[in-house]
Enzyme design. Structure first.
Site, PDB file in Angstrom:
ATOM      1  N   GLY A 160      -4.553  -4.267  -3.650  1.00  0.00           N
ATOM      2  CA  GLY A 160      -5.535  -3.227  -3.959  1.00  0.00           C
ATOM      3  C   GLY A 160      -4.749  -2.001  -4.356  1.00  0.00           C
ATOM      4  O   GLY A 160      -4.057  -1.417  -3.524  1.00  0.00           O
ATOM      5  N   HIS A 161      -4.777  -1.662  -5.635  1.00  0.00           N
ATOM      6  CA  HIS A 161      -3.987  -0.541  -6.142  1.00  0.00           C
ATOM      7  C   HIS A 161      -4.925   0.575  -6.577  1.00  0.00           C
ATOM      8  O   HIS A 161      -5.743   0.398  -7.476  1.00  0.00           O
ATOM      9  CB  HIS A 161      -3.113  -1.007  -7.311  1.00  0.00           C
ATOM     10  CG  HIS A 161      -2.100  -2.049  -6.909  1.00  0.00           C
ATOM     11  ND1 HIS A 161      -1.244  -2.636  -7.793  1.00  0.00           N
ATOM     12  CD2 HIS A 161      -1.815  -2.587  -5.706  1.00  0.00           C
ATOM     13  CE1 HIS A 161      -0.469  -3.499  -7.147  1.00  0.00           C
ATOM     14  NE2 HIS A 161      -0.810  -3.500  -5.886  1.00  0.00           N
ATOM     15  N   THR A 201      -5.757 -11.726   3.931  1.00  0.00           N
ATOM     16  CA  THR A 201      -6.885 -11.006   3.339  1.00  0.00           C
ATOM     17  C   THR A 201      -8.076 -11.943   3.109  1.00  0.00           C
ATOM     18  O   THR A 201      -9.109 -11.498   2.617  1.00  0.00           O
ATOM     19  CB  THR A 201      -6.464 -10.378   1.988  1.00  0.00           C
ATOM     20  OG1 THR A 201      -5.995 -11.435   1.139  1.00  0.00           O
ATOM     21  CG2 THR A 201      -5.374  -9.349   2.164  1.00  0.00           C
ATOM     22  N   GLN A 206       1.948  -6.375  -3.400  1.00  0.00           N
ATOM     23  CA  GLN A 206       2.473  -6.603  -2.051  1.00  0.00           C
ATOM     24  C   GLN A 206       3.806  -5.845  -1.905  1.00  0.00           C
ATOM     25  O   GLN A 206       3.970  -4.831  -2.541  1.00  0.00           O
ATOM     26  CB  GLN A 206       2.636  -8.096  -1.738  1.00  0.00           C
ATOM     27  CG  GLN A 206       1.327  -8.841  -1.546  1.00  0.00           C
ATOM     28  CD  GLN A 206       0.560  -9.093  -2.822  1.00  0.00           C
ATOM     29  OE1 GLN A 206       1.079  -9.690  -3.746  1.00  0.00           O
ATOM     30  NE2 GLN A 206      -0.669  -8.657  -2.876  1.00  0.00           N
ATOM     31  N   LYS A 223       1.834   2.021  -5.245  1.00  0.00           N
ATOM     32  CA  LYS A 223       2.432   1.455  -6.477  1.00  0.00           C
ATOM     33  C   LYS A 223       1.541   1.742  -7.689  1.00  0.00           C
ATOM     34  O   LYS A 223       2.026   2.059  -8.764  1.00  0.00           O
ATOM     35  CB  LYS A 223       2.607  -0.068  -6.319  1.00  0.00           C
ATOM     36  CG  LYS A 223       3.578  -0.460  -5.209  1.00  0.00           C
ATOM     37  CD  LYS A 223       3.660  -1.954  -5.026  1.00  0.00           C
ATOM     38  CE  LYS A 223       2.473  -2.590  -4.345  1.00  0.00           C
ATOM     39  NZ  LYS A 223       2.243  -2.203  -2.947  1.00  0.00           N
ATOM     40  N   ARG A 252       1.428 -29.045  -6.993  1.00  0.00           N
ATOM     41  CA  ARG A 252       1.120 -29.494  -8.353  1.00  0.00           C
ATOM     42  C   ARG A 252      -0.299 -30.006  -8.549  1.00  0.00           C
ATOM     43  O   ARG A 252      -0.552 -30.855  -9.392  1.00  0.00           O
ATOM     44  CB  ARG A 252       2.161 -30.536  -8.823  1.00  0.00           C
ATOM     45  CG  ARG A 252       3.513 -29.880  -9.052  1.00  0.00           C
ATOM     46  CD  ARG A 252       4.650 -30.810  -8.913  1.00  0.00           C
ATOM     47  NE  ARG A 252       4.774 -31.298  -7.554  1.00  0.00           N
ATOM     48  CZ  ARG A 252       5.684 -32.178  -7.170  1.00  0.00           C
ATOM     49  NH1 ARG A 252       6.525 -32.669  -8.038  1.00  0.00           N
ATOM     50  NH2 ARG A 252       5.757 -32.566  -5.921  1.00  0.00           N
ATOM     51  N   ASP A 278       0.808  -1.229   0.000  1.00  0.00           N
ATOM     52  CA  ASP A 278       0.000   0.000   0.000  1.00  0.00           C
ATOM     53  C   ASP A 278       0.837   1.273   0.000  1.00  0.00           C
ATOM     54  O   ASP A 278       0.457   2.286   0.597  1.00  0.00           O
ATOM     55  CB  ASP A 278      -0.971   0.014   1.203  1.00  0.00           C
ATOM     56  CG  ASP A 278      -1.836  -1.225   1.229  1.00  0.00           C
ATOM     57  OD1 ASP A 278      -2.222  -1.685   0.150  1.00  0.00           O
ATOM     58  OD2 ASP A 278      -2.109  -1.729   2.337  1.00  0.00           O
TER      59      ASP A 278
HETATM   60  P1  GDP Z   1      -0.684   0.260  -3.597  1.00  0.00           P
HETATM   61  O1  GDP Z   1      -1.330  -0.990  -3.113  1.00  0.00           O
HETATM   62  O2  GDP Z   1       0.789   0.283  -3.357  1.00  0.00           O
HETATM   63  O3  GDP Z   1      -1.014   0.605  -5.026  1.00  0.00           O
HETATM   64  O4  GDP Z   1      -1.294   1.436  -2.699  1.00  0.00           O
HETATM   65  P2  GDP Z   1      -2.852   1.623  -2.245  1.00  0.00           P
HETATM   66  O5  GDP Z   1      -3.617   2.111  -3.405  1.00  0.00           O
HETATM   67  O6  GDP Z   1      -3.343   0.435  -1.527  1.00  0.00           O
HETATM   68  O7  GDP Z   1      -2.696   2.734  -1.120  1.00  0.00           O
HETATM   69  C1  GDP Z   1      -2.128   3.974  -1.407  1.00  0.00           C
HETATM   70  C2  GDP Z   1      -3.145   5.058  -1.012  1.00  0.00           C
HETATM   71  O8  GDP Z   1      -2.490   6.299  -0.957  1.00  0.00           O
HETATM   72  C3  GDP Z   1      -4.261   5.232  -2.011  1.00  0.00           C
HETATM   73  O9  GDP Z   1      -5.409   5.621  -1.328  1.00  0.00           O
HETATM   74  C4  GDP Z   1      -3.754   6.371  -2.894  1.00  0.00           C
HETATM   75  O10 GDP Z   1      -4.802   7.094  -3.514  1.00  0.00           O
HETATM   76  C5  GDP Z   1      -3.049   7.217  -1.899  1.00  0.00           C
HETATM   77  N1  GDP Z   1      -1.911   7.986  -2.407  1.00  0.00           N
HETATM   78  C6  GDP Z   1      -0.906   7.565  -3.217  1.00  0.00           C
HETATM   79  N2  GDP Z   1       0.032   8.518  -3.332  1.00  0.00           N
HETATM   80  C7  GDP Z   1      -0.360   9.555  -2.562  1.00  0.00           C
HETATM   81  C8  GDP Z   1       0.214  10.842  -2.248  1.00  0.00           C
HETATM   82  O11 GDP Z   1       1.295  11.203  -2.686  1.00  0.00           O
HETATM   83  N3  GDP Z   1      -0.507  11.622  -1.384  1.00  0.00           N
HETATM   84  C9  GDP Z   1      -1.709  11.259  -0.866  1.00  0.00           C
HETATM   85  N4  GDP Z   1      -2.332  12.082  -0.049  1.00  0.00           N
HETATM   86  N5  GDP Z   1      -2.276  10.074  -1.164  1.00  0.00           N
HETATM   87  C10 GDP Z   1      -1.602   9.233  -1.984  1.00  0.00           C
HETATM   88  P1  IMO Z   2      -0.816  -4.254  -2.189  1.00  0.00           P
HETATM   89  O1  IMO Z   2      -0.392  -4.781  -3.544  1.00  0.00           O
HETATM   90  C1  IMO Z   2      -0.970  -4.693   2.149  1.00  0.00           C
HETATM   91  C2  IMO Z   2      -0.857  -8.781   3.734  1.00  0.00           C
HETATM   92  C3  IMO Z   2      -2.115  -9.178   4.487  1.00  0.00           C
HETATM   93  C4  IMO Z   2      -1.517 -10.131   5.506  1.00  0.00           C
HETATM   94  C5  IMO Z   2      -0.430 -10.835   4.708  1.00  0.00           C
HETATM   95  C6  IMO Z   2      -0.853 -12.191   4.159  1.00  0.00           C
HETATM   96  O2  IMO Z   2      -2.117  -3.535  -2.227  1.00  0.00           O
HETATM   97  O3  IMO Z   2       0.283  -3.472  -1.572  1.00  0.00           O
HETATM   98  P2  IMO Z   2      -2.452 -12.901   2.159  1.00  0.00           P
HETATM   99  O4  IMO Z   2      -3.905 -12.658   1.935  1.00  0.00           O
HETATM  100  O5  IMO Z   2      -1.566 -12.369   1.080  1.00  0.00           O
HETATM  101  O6  IMO Z   2      -2.131 -14.338   2.464  1.00  0.00           O
HETATM  102  O7  IMO Z   2      -2.108 -12.092   3.524  1.00  0.00           O
HETATM  103  O8  IMO Z   2      -0.099  -9.977   3.635  1.00  0.00           O
HETATM  104  N1  IMO Z   2      -1.064  -8.268   2.359  1.00  0.00           N
HETATM  105  C7  IMO Z   2      -1.067  -6.973   2.028  1.00  0.00           C
HETATM  106  N2  IMO Z   2      -0.951  -5.872   2.797  1.00  0.00           N
HETATM  107  N3  IMO Z   2      -1.048  -4.576   0.795  1.00  0.00           N
HETATM  108  C8  IMO Z   2      -1.129  -5.665   0.011  1.00  0.00           C
HETATM  109  O9  IMO Z   2      -1.105  -5.583  -1.332  1.00  0.00           O
HETATM  110  C9  IMO Z   2      -1.176  -6.941   0.624  1.00  0.00           C
HETATM  111  N4  IMO Z   2      -1.271  -8.200   0.171  1.00  0.00           N
HETATM  112  C10 IMO Z   2      -1.185  -9.001   1.235  1.00  0.00           C
HETATM  113  O10 IMO Z   2      -2.730  -8.066   5.086  1.00  0.00           O
HETATM  114  O11 IMO Z   2      -0.875  -9.414   6.527  1.00  0.00           O
HETATM  115 MG    MG Z   3      -2.833  -1.640  -1.784  1.00  0.00          MG
END
Ligand code: GDP
Ligand code: IMO
Ligand code: MG
Length: 423
Positions: free
Chosen positions: A41-42, A129, A222, A17, A143, A14
């Site tokens: 979740g991106h 998750t 991740q 990315k 396998r 999170d």
């Molecule tokens: P990812 O899983 O690495 O793609 O990240 P997520 O989308 O799960 O979480 C990143 C959160 O931060 C999202 O709600 C984005 O909209 C927000 N975000 C990303 N970059 C910035 C930033 O520079 N500033 C702010 N305020 N929010 C950001």
């Molecule tokens: P993105 O791509 C944050 C965490 C889960 C848990 C551990 C194992 O959005 O950054 P799983 O369901 O993969 O077996 O859970 O990994 N986890 C994440 N935490 N962002 C993610 O993806 C994650 N994907 C898995 O919360 O701690």
């Molecule tokens: Mg995420």
């Protein structure tokens, strides 16, 4: 021959990315997801509209970019179809989506098993998750997994029947409801029919694109500290979100890797259980959570929040061979009066930059902090690093100095345009 630029998470996920991939995809001919599944979740914010991608590569929003789900991904077909339908509803063509024939399918018994395993772990639960990720990867390596090419073939019914019968024995043993084989197979055949047209030999496709000198980006999911080998085991995911997973999850050798961008936030966050030594389980953590809207994109869980840990970041830089940093949420951290930055650990009275995912080691480490002034003001319209307020510059300069990897992107807000691209 072109190269693949890679975007990886450096901490516990999170980091933003999706936003970096969305930017890079603007000039990319293809964007490929290499690992994980819908545990990811991106988020991308486009003109006030929020898109959250779990399986579809974030590059999909650019219609000229081929969005490929690589062989290393585990796919829940139901979730993928929902994502496709949601995009179509918003006027996006999904004609640029491709699914690797070698990716694996998440079946309902994987999700049931994920939940059962967490229940059996009781107080030692991982905090997954609950999307069936671990069980799907376990079957892949054992396998007995179902690959996309089998999923869309006549073989599916017999493989699924055999697998469901085996899993039902386990569910029965634990007095859990069993899975109805007939209904499941019928439903999944419909999913296969829907998805069939997107399936390709992604390895051949990718190498043809490389030979045609096309611009390609790889979207990591991740992050480094969730890596099955290099993360905080057992509080990890079941794949390799680090650089090795890019190669095995897409089918390219190291000579095809170009830039490797490590994404981080100007603070840190984590969902799920496990060690996190710069966590602020207090008012500061609560403030960061609210300012940064730190609630899970996938599970909506409140994220644990804390200060940025440069010892962990340096570990991620070494492991992945990072060539550049992308720091998001500089606007968010700048809303605090005072910011702390973990610049080293103290271990048995000695200052160290050694990170280890060994819990016994980490338990004995005490973060060494440096304090910075915050109050950056509104930085969302700033487009050059040199125009940032002095306090922000000092903070970013120190990160770069300690980690010794240049900052290439600075996130100044949630919108896709809120970013400084450093020359
Ligand atoms: P990812 O899983 O690495 O793609 O990240 P997520 O989308 O799960 O979480 C990143 C959160 O931060 C999202 O709600 C984005 O909209 C927000 N975000 C990303 N970059 C910035 C930033 O520079 N500033 C702010 N305020 N929010 C950001
Ligand atoms: P993105 O791509 C944050 C965490 C889960 C848990 C551990 C194992 O959005 O950054 P799983 O369901 O993969 O077996 O859970 O990994 N986890 C994440 N935490 N962002 C993610 O993806 C994650 N994907 C898995 O919360 O701690
Ligand atoms: Mg995420």
């Amino acid at each position: 021959m072109s190269k693949v630029d890679v975007v990886l998470g450096t901490f516990y996920g999170d980091e933003g990315k999706g936003k970096i991939i969305d930017y890079l995809s603007e000039n990319a001919d293809a964007s490929i997801r290499c690992s994980g599944g819908n545990n990811a979740g991106h988020t991308i914010n486009v003109n006030g509209k929020k898109f959250a991608f779990h399986l579809i590569p974030s590059g999909i929003l650019n219609s000229n970019t081929k969005a490929i789900i690589g062989n290393g991904v585990v796919i829940d077909p139901k979730v993928l179809i929902e994502e496709i339908e949601e995009l179509k509803k918003n006027g996006y063509s999904v004609d640029n989506l491709y699914i690797s024939d070698k990716a694996h399918i998440i079946m309902p018994y994987h999700i049931m098993m994920d939940k059962l395993q967490e229940e059996l772990r009781a107080e030692n639960k991982i905090g997954t998750t609950a999307r069936g990720i671990g069980p799907a990867y376990s079957d892949k390596y054992e396998r007995s997994g179902i690959r996309v090419e089998d999923f869309i073939s006549d073989k599916f019914e017999s493989i699924a029947k055999e697998n469901i019968a085996k899993k039902n024995k386990i569910f029965k043993m634990y007095q859990k409801e069993e899975l109805n084989a007939e209904e499941t197979i019928e439903q999944y055949k419909k999913y296969a029919q829907y998805l069939k047209k997107y399936v390709v030999d992604s390895v051949d496709m990718l190498h043809n694109l490389l030979e045609e000198n096309k611009n390609i980006v790889c979207e990591g999911a991740q992050a480094t500290l969730l890596d099955i080998d290099f993360g905080n085991y057992p509080f990890v995911t079941s794949s390799n979100p680090t650089i090795g997973g890019v190669m095995t999850g897409t089918g390219i050798g190291p000579k095809y890797i170009g830039e490797v961008y490590g994404v981080l936030k100007a603070y840190s966050s984590k969902v799920g259980e496990g060690m996190y030594i710069t966590e602020q389980d207090n008012e500061i953590g609560d403030t960061i959570r609210e300012l940064g809207h730190e609630y899970g994109t996938t599970t909506k869980r409140p994220r644990r929040c804390g200060w940025l840990d440069l010892v962990a970041l340096k570990y991620a830089a070494r492991l992945n061979g990072l060539t550049g940093l992308a720091i998001n949420h500089v606007d968010t951290i700048g809303k605090l009066d005072k910011i702390k930055l973990c610049v080293a650990y103290e271990y048995e009275g000695q200052r160290t930059m050694r990170f280890s995912t060994n819990n016994e080691y980490l338990k004995k480490c005490v973060p060494v902090y440096e304090e910075f002034d915050g109050n950056f003001g509104d930085i969302s319209n700033i487009k050059r690093r040199e125009d940032l307020p002095e306090n922000a510059k000092k903070y970013l300069d120190r990160i770069e100095e300690i980690v010794n990897v240049p900052i290439k992107f600075i996130g100044t807000g949630a919108d896709r345009n809120d970013m400084i691209i450093v020359d």
